[in-house]
Scaffold this motif. Structure first.
Motif, PDB file in Angstrom:
ATOM      1  N   THR A  84       0.810  -1.122  -0.085  1.00 35.71           N
ATOM      2  CA  THR A  84      -0.058   0.083   0.151  1.00 35.71           C
ATOM      3  C   THR A  84       0.799   1.118   0.003  1.00 35.71           C
ATOM      4  O   THR A  84       0.422   2.374  -0.138  1.00 35.71           O
ATOM      5  CB  THR A  84      -0.906  -0.014   1.326  1.00 35.71           C
ATOM      6  N   TYR A 165      -8.037   7.419  -9.640  1.00 32.28           N
ATOM      7  CA  TYR A 165      -7.015   7.868  -8.474  1.00 32.28           C
ATOM      8  C   TYR A 165      -6.525   9.037  -8.633  1.00 32.28           C
ATOM      9  O   TYR A 165      -6.076   9.936  -8.010  1.00 32.28           O
ATOM     10  CB  TYR A 165      -6.022   6.636  -8.706  1.00 32.28           C
ATOM     11  N   VAL A 184      -7.023  -0.716  -5.226  1.00 33.78           N
ATOM     12  CA  VAL A 184      -6.195  -1.673  -5.296  1.00 33.78           C
ATOM     13  C   VAL A 184      -6.516  -3.148  -5.700  1.00 33.78           C
ATOM     14  O   VAL A 184      -5.822  -3.738  -6.771  1.00 33.78           O
ATOM     15  CB  VAL A 184      -5.392  -2.092  -3.583  1.00 33.78           C
ATOM     16  N   PHE A 207      -0.229   5.401   4.465  1.00 35.96           N
ATOM     17  CA  PHE A 207      -1.575   6.040   4.440  1.00 35.96           C
ATOM     18  C   PHE A 207      -2.409   5.793   5.374  1.00 35.96           C
ATOM     19  O   PHE A 207      -3.081   6.473   5.858  1.00 35.96           O
ATOM     20  CB  PHE A 207      -2.337   5.288   3.149  1.00 35.96           C
TER      21      PHE A 207
HETATM   22  N1  URA Z   1      -2.677   2.481  -3.906  1.00 33.25           N
HETATM   23  C1  URA Z   1      -3.537   2.208  -4.818  1.00 33.25           C
HETATM   24  O1  URA Z   1      -3.188   1.507  -5.764  1.00 33.25           O
HETATM   25  N2  URA Z   1      -4.627   3.033  -4.680  1.00 33.25           N
HETATM   26  C2  URA Z   1      -4.924   3.683  -3.620  1.00 33.25           C
HETATM   27  O2  URA Z   1      -6.024   4.306  -3.589  1.00 33.25           O
HETATM   28  C3  URA Z   1      -3.847   3.809  -2.524  1.00 33.25           C
HETATM   29  C4  URA Z   1      -2.628   3.047  -2.751  1.00 33.25           C
END
Ligand code: URA
Length: 435
Positions: A84, A165, A184, A207
């Motif tokens: 992440t 995104y 994701v 995050f």
């Molecule tokens: N990584 C991703 O691919 N999407 C997101 O929203 C946050 C991290």
């Protein structure tokens, strides 16, 4: 159906139906629903949340917004991993060749760094010539031929996520569990791997700042993966301090390559061996984690993991001499140490500060499309729990612009806290969710 009614229903905290979510995502992908309505909708989702069922509908609508790959046409089983995002996280570059060298195909589409968090593609591009934009056909062919691919997200896969995104990034709507989970998992589902290991980071440089939030995100993603017929687990890992020592593109590439020769910081090696073991177990190559770790160690010791990285670089037209002779990688003009101003024990090495400082040096982008400098970054010389003497090296700054050195030094001194009494070290992992 009208977009405005769907936005209003979410604003009022109502659950959306599968049809409403499909309508919204299809309309946005085609351009029928404009960015301003999608922004309002994303903000309503961020503020009001979504149920697990709504998040699953959203993920599937996004995964089906473009092509979906069927990897079983080229390999019996393929495994994927996704982090992440964090600081110093070069794990894919070590782990993908380790797992592929154990005979389990790894087809990986990675991203670029944004903000304080680095991206695998930028690190791989420290190798001159390395292609990160393979077509879907090239991806499938290479996976079948050599069992490893490490490229960028194809534009044909989950285009709804590509658009959404970029919009979330500039509308303050990134930090939402349903939006992150669907972002994701839609990409992972579209990319076709049957087994997926998620590395969910928690801490100052992630995050998800708290372990509870990271757990919630991990649970949502694992349940979406299962509902879509994939084998998924999520490891929860620490991102309060940078992972390993190197932060910055060529510096991280070097650290990742050295790990394939068994050299490197303990936390990074432990992280790589564990993730490789989870991938090997989930992909059915190892019976349990201990056996998976043994397999990973064996391919490091016998050189097959490094050989697999060479194959990958050659297949994607990178100059492999940069991997064979790491001294050829881009180097910064100025290297300056930051030292401890007092003796004691390290209690904080703030990953976010280190990541942002590295971006200031030119290792990352302030906005999409900015060029990056592969040579610059920071070598982190201490971990939480280490005892240090006054004058001991805490960081090494690798810079190409001498005028930045003073400001960066001060910021890095603020990133570290030294206490007069012993401090415990931080765990690498907090646990695992799934299977
Ligand atoms: N990584 C991703 O691919 N999407 C997101 O929203 C946050 C991290």
């Amino acid at each position: 159906m009208r977009a405005v009614d769907i936005i209003a229903r979410k604003r009022d905290g109502d659950g959306l139906t599968e049809d409403e979510i499909k309508f919204f995502i299809e309309g946005y992908t085609k351009g029928d629903i404009p960015d301003y309505q999608a922004s309002a909708w994303a903000m309503a989702v961020l503020l009001k949340g979504m149920t697990a069922q709504e998040t699953t509908y959203l993920t599937l609508a996004m995964a089906n917004s473009g092509d979906t790959l069927d990897l079983s046409k080229v390999v019996p089983i393929a495994v994927d991993k996704h982090s992440t995002g964090g600081v110093g996280d070069k794990t894919t570059i070590s782990v993908a060749p380790i797992v592929a060298a154990c005979g389990l195909a790894v087809g990986k589409m990675s991203g670029r760094g944004l903000g304080f968090s680095g991206g695998t593609l930028d690190k791989m591009e420290s190798i001159p010539g390395y292609h990160t934009n393979l077509s879907t056909e090239e991806f499938l062919k290479q996976l079948g031929d050599i069992g490893i691919v490490l490229t960028g997200q194809s534009v044909d896969l989950a285009p709804a996520d590509g658009k959404l995104y970029a919009l979330r990034d500039v509308t303050g709507t990134v930090q939402s569990i349903p939006l992150i989970a669907s972002s994701v998992m839609s990409k992972k589902i579209a990319a076709g791997a049957q087994a997926i290991v998620l590395d969910v980071k928690s801490g100052l440089g992630a995050f998800m700042q708290t372990l509870d939030e990271a757990k919630e995100l991990a649970e949502v993603m694992v349940s979406i993966g299962k509902l879509s017929g994939r084998r998924v687990i999520a490891v929860l890992s620490n991102m309060d301090q940078p992972l390993g020592s190197a932060v910055g593109n060529a510096l991280e590439l070097k650290e990742a390559v050295l790990a394939l020769k068994g050299q490197g910081p303990d936390d990074y090696i432990e992280h790589c061996l564990s993730l490789a073991a989870y991938m090997l177990v989930l992909g059915g190559k190892a019976g349990n984690l201990a056996a998976g770790e043994e397999m990973a160690k064996t391919v490091i010791e016998n050189g097959r993991a490094f050989e697999m990285l060479r194959k990958l670089v050659i297949a994607q037209e990178g100059d492999v001499s940069y991997i064979d002779d790491l001294s050829k990688l881009p180097k910064a003009a100025f290297i300056e140490a930051v030292t401890a101003d007092r003796p004691g024990w390290i209690s904080v090495v703030n990953a976010r500060d280190v990541g942002e400082t590295s971006v200031t040096l030119g290792a990352g982008r302030a906005k999409k499309g900015d060029t990056i400098d592969p040579a610059v970054g920071i070598m982190v010389k201490v971990k939480v729990g280490d005892q240090v003497e006054r004058g001991q090296r805490l960081f090494e700054i690798h810079a190409n612009d001498q005028s930045l050195l003073e400001g960066v030094k001060n910021r890095l001194l603020q990133a570290v806290r030294i206490l007069p009494e012993p401090v415990s070290s931080l765990p690498v992992f907090y646990g695992v969710i799934g299977e």
